[in-house]
Design a protein around this motif. Structure first.
Motif, short mmCIF file in Angstrom:
data_model
loop_
_atom_site.label_atom_id
_atom_site.label_comp_id
_atom_site.label_asym_id
_atom_site.label_seq_id
_atom_site.Cartn_x
_atom_site.Cartn_y
_atom_site.Cartn_z
N PHE A 78 -10.40 24.80 -2.18
CA PHE A 78 -10.29 26.14 -1.62
C PHE A 78 -8.88 26.39 -1.07
CE2 PHE A 78 -14.78 25.41 -1.89
CZ PHE A 78 -15.29 26.64 -2.28
N GLY A 79 -7.90 25.87 -1.78
CA GLY A 79 -6.51 26.12 -1.44
C GLY A 79 -5.89 25.13 -0.48
N ALA A 80 -6.69 24.27 0.15
CA ALA A 80 -6.18 23.30 1.12
C ALA A 80 -6.07 21.93 0.47
CB ALA A 80 -7.09 23.23 2.33
N PHE A 81 -4.94 21.27 0.65
CA PHE A 81 -4.70 20.00 -0.03
C PHE A 81 -5.34 18.84 0.75
CE2 PHE A 81 -1.94 16.28 -1.08
CZ PHE A 81 -2.38 16.14 -2.40
N VAL A 82 -6.06 18.01 0.01
CA VAL A 82 -6.64 16.78 0.54
C VAL A 82 -6.01 15.63 -0.23
CG1 VAL A 82 -8.75 15.49 1.02
CG2 VAL A 82 -8.80 18.00 1.00
N PRO A 83 -5.20 14.79 0.40
CA PRO A 83 -4.42 13.80 -0.33
C PRO A 83 -5.22 12.66 -0.93
CG PRO A 83 -4.05 13.58 2.03
CD PRO A 83 -4.84 14.82 1.83
N GLN A 84 -6.45 12.44 -0.44
CA GLN A 84 -7.29 11.42 -1.06
C GLN A 84 -8.73 11.89 -1.12
OE1 GLN A 84 -6.80 7.10 -0.51
NE2 GLN A 84 -8.90 7.06 0.25
N LEU A 85 -9.23 12.01 -2.34
CA LEU A 85 -10.64 12.30 -2.58
C LEU A 85 -11.23 11.12 -3.35
CD1 LEU A 85 -10.26 16.07 -3.50
CD2 LEU A 85 -11.37 15.16 -1.47
N GLY A 86 -11.14 11.15 -4.66
CA GLY A 86 -11.63 10.04 -5.47
C GLY A 86 -13.12 10.13 -5.73
N ASP A 87 -13.60 9.22 -6.57
CA ASP A 87 -15.02 9.18 -6.93
C ASP A 87 -15.83 8.64 -5.76
OD1 ASP A 87 -14.73 10.16 -9.53
OD2 ASP A 87 -14.37 8.17 -10.36
N GLY A 88 -16.38 9.55 -4.98
CA GLY A 88 -17.14 9.14 -3.81
C GLY A 88 -18.58 8.84 -4.08
N ARG A 89 -19.07 9.27 -5.26
CA ARG A 89 -20.46 8.97 -5.63
C ARG A 89 -20.59 8.81 -7.14
NH1 ARG A 89 -24.00 14.35 -5.80
NH2 ARG A 89 -22.43 15.88 -6.30
N ALA A 90 -19.56 8.27 -7.74
CA ALA A 90 -19.58 8.08 -9.18
C ALA A 90 -18.86 6.80 -9.56
CB ALA A 90 -18.93 9.28 -9.89
N ILE A 91 -19.31 6.20 -10.64
CA ILE A 91 -18.71 4.99 -11.18
C ILE A 91 -18.46 5.21 -12.66
CG2 ILE A 91 -19.07 2.56 -11.73
CD1 ILE A 91 -18.68 2.89 -8.81
N LEU A 92 -17.23 5.02 -13.09
CA LEU A 92 -16.90 5.05 -14.51
C LEU A 92 -17.23 3.68 -15.08
CD1 LEU A 92 -15.59 6.44 -16.98
CD2 LEU A 92 -13.40 5.53 -16.19
N LEU A 93 -18.28 3.61 -15.90
CA LEU A 93 -18.65 2.32 -16.50
C LEU A 93 -17.61 1.86 -17.51
CD1 LEU A 93 -22.49 2.59 -17.19
CD2 LEU A 93 -21.33 1.34 -15.36
N GLY A 94 -17.09 2.80 -18.26
CA GLY A 94 -16.09 2.48 -19.27
C GLY A 94 -16.01 3.59 -20.29
N GLU A 95 -15.28 3.32 -21.36
CA GLU A 95 -15.09 4.29 -22.44
C GLU A 95 -15.68 3.70 -23.71
OE1 GLU A 95 -10.81 4.73 -22.54
OE2 GLU A 95 -10.86 4.38 -20.37
#
Length: 486
Positions: A78-95
């Protein structure tokens, strides 16, 4: 249960992610499996349905070849910068590499806490998981680039929001989970080495055609801008409102990602907002092109260290690319709405014709989907009464002008109407239907979800058995707000 994994993102430096496994759940149960997508990915449907497959889909087992990780990214929310978010409830298993040779991410969403969870529980509940499954598959059927759901699995554990709710895990398939926010993460840390590595990775994986350009990073920026212009034009053409167009929800690959408080319009109006957290209408239907432009400017800022030998030259290159967005979007938008109106040629006055139609629809409260669908039959006749809601007033006068515009082309009326039926869906996932379906699913009845899924993944045909799904909501059924799953 085998996946043909080849995990290129996991080969990037470890500051790009945190390695960890999904958190197991108590009572996994398969709720929905996308068999057509599984086959496209080269996965065995029977194996996915078996206990070993369910264990993977619920996060209770890590398949051979997977390298599970949580991706790091930042974002403007919403226009405000957050310098660290990241996958807080997700895991990339792979490709995995599909039989077609295409590469896809396999991600578990709702798979437990990660180092990026902050105060969150890392879990998802069944309603938003099924919403993402349903809307993603509807968008795919509509031809809109999108992430997709391979499966939804119940966890047998409660998730606590305002109350206790049934937990679930979504297996999401995407061409990439790299976002504008991924670039912002490294830009905020002035990590120029990582920015270059990330840009090179994105070029190699998603935009190989720009690798040999004279200025490959500028060409990358221009290519991303082009895909976003096309994507948002397609959203507007089907009446879709993303609801939370933050930079961390803007895919570098040009797919629709993160179906939180999203919705489709019933009555047309450009200021339509559904998201309960969008109090100022920042992400309203008609604002989406402007926000895409703003988000892309944030991407251009992160790429400045790569765009020129001097700061002045880099800014000039970035500004030129960003300034091209309005024109690229306008072309994509006009092309999309010309298809909806059965116009095969481009005329200078088409923008005015489209604008006058939408203005009249907004003034009369005409249903967006049903209104455009009604024009398909009207295109077969050069005169005569216009179909509802175009019978009189401003809409009726517009039909006269539209038919005059059609007469300037030599197209066969039947071919024109057939083309329009492939641009104007008969059914969409209407909000009141979606909400009723999710409420039934949370109460244990999945039959409405399964039926609505069948309907919205077959959007182009006028099937009598689908008629009730075409109806706008009654006043007491109108959905005023949609909510983010977190």
């Amino acid at each position: 249960m085998t996946f043909p994994f080849d995990n290129s993102y996991a080969r990037l430096p470890e500051r790009f992610y945190r390695r960890l496994a999904p958190v197991p759940v108590a009572g996994p149960r398969l709720v929905a499996l996308n068999e057509a997508l599984a086959r496209q990915l080269g996965l065995a449907v029977e194996a996915l349905r078996a206990p070993a497959g369910l264990a993977v889909l619920a996060g209770n087992a890590v398949p051979e070849g997977a390298e599970p990780l949580a991706m790091a990214y930042a974002g403007h929310q919403f226009g405000a910068f957050v310098p660290q978010l990241g996958d807080g409830r997700a895991i990339l298993l792979g490709e995995l590499v599909a039989p077609s040779g295409e590469r896809f991410d396999v991600q578990l969403k709702g798979s437990g806490r990660t180092p990026f969870s902050r105060s969150g529980d890392g879990r998802a509940w069944l309603g938003p998981v099924l919403r993402e499954y349903l809307i993603g598959e509807a968008m795919h059927a509509l031809g809109v680039p999108t992430t997709r759901a391979l499966a939804a699995a119940a966890t047998g554990e409660p998730v606590y929001r305002e109350t206790a709710l049934p937990g679930a895990v979504l297996t999401r398939i995407a061409r990439s989970h790299v976002r504008i926010g991924t670039f912002e993460y490294f830009s905020a840390r002035d990590d120029r080495e990582a920015l270059g590595q990330l840009a090179d990775y994105v070029i190699a994986r998603h935009y190989p055609d720009v690798r040999d350009a004279e200025r490959p990073y500028q060409a990358l920026l221009e290519a991303v801008i082009g895909r976003q212009a096309e994507l948002v034009a397609q959203w507007l053409a089907v009446g879709f409102i993303h609801g939370v167009m933050n930079t961390d929800n803007t895919s570098i690959a040009g797919e629709t990602i993160d179906y939180g408080p999203c919705a489709f319009m019933d009555a047309y109006h450009p200021t339509t907002v559904f998201s309960s957290i969008d109090h100022q209408g920042r992400y309203a239907y008609g604002n989406q092109p402007r926000i895409a432009h703003w988000n892309l400017a944030r991407l251009a800022q992160t790429l400045l260290p790569l765009l020129g030998p001097s700061e002045a030259q880099a800014i000039e290159a970035a500004q030129a690319a960003i300034d091209a967005f309005p024109g690229r979007f306008e072309r994509a938008y006009l092309d999309a709405f010309r298809r909806k109106l059965g116009l095969f040629e481009a005329h200078e006055d088409d923008a005015d014709l489209i604008g006058r139609l939408l203005k009249a629809m907004a003034e009369t409260g005409a249903d967006f989907t049903n209104g455009f669908r009604a024009l398909c039959a009207a295109a077969l006749e050069t005169d005569g009464p216009a179909p509802a809601p175009f019978g009189d007033g401003a809409l009726g006068a517009w039909v006269v002008d539209w038919r005059a515009r059609l007469a300037r082309e030599a197209a066969n009326p039947a071919e024109r109407a057939a083309g329009m039926r492939r641009a104007n869906p008969a059914v969409i996932p209407r909000n009141h239907r979606v909400e009723a379906t999710l409420a039934a699913a949370v109460d244990g009845d999945l039959a409405p979800f399964e039926e609505l899924l069948r309907v919205v993944t077959d959007p182009w045909e006028d099937r009598p058995e689908y008629q009730r799904y075409r109806l706008p909501p009654e006043p007491h059924e109108v959905v005023q707000e949609t909510f983010c799953g977190t």
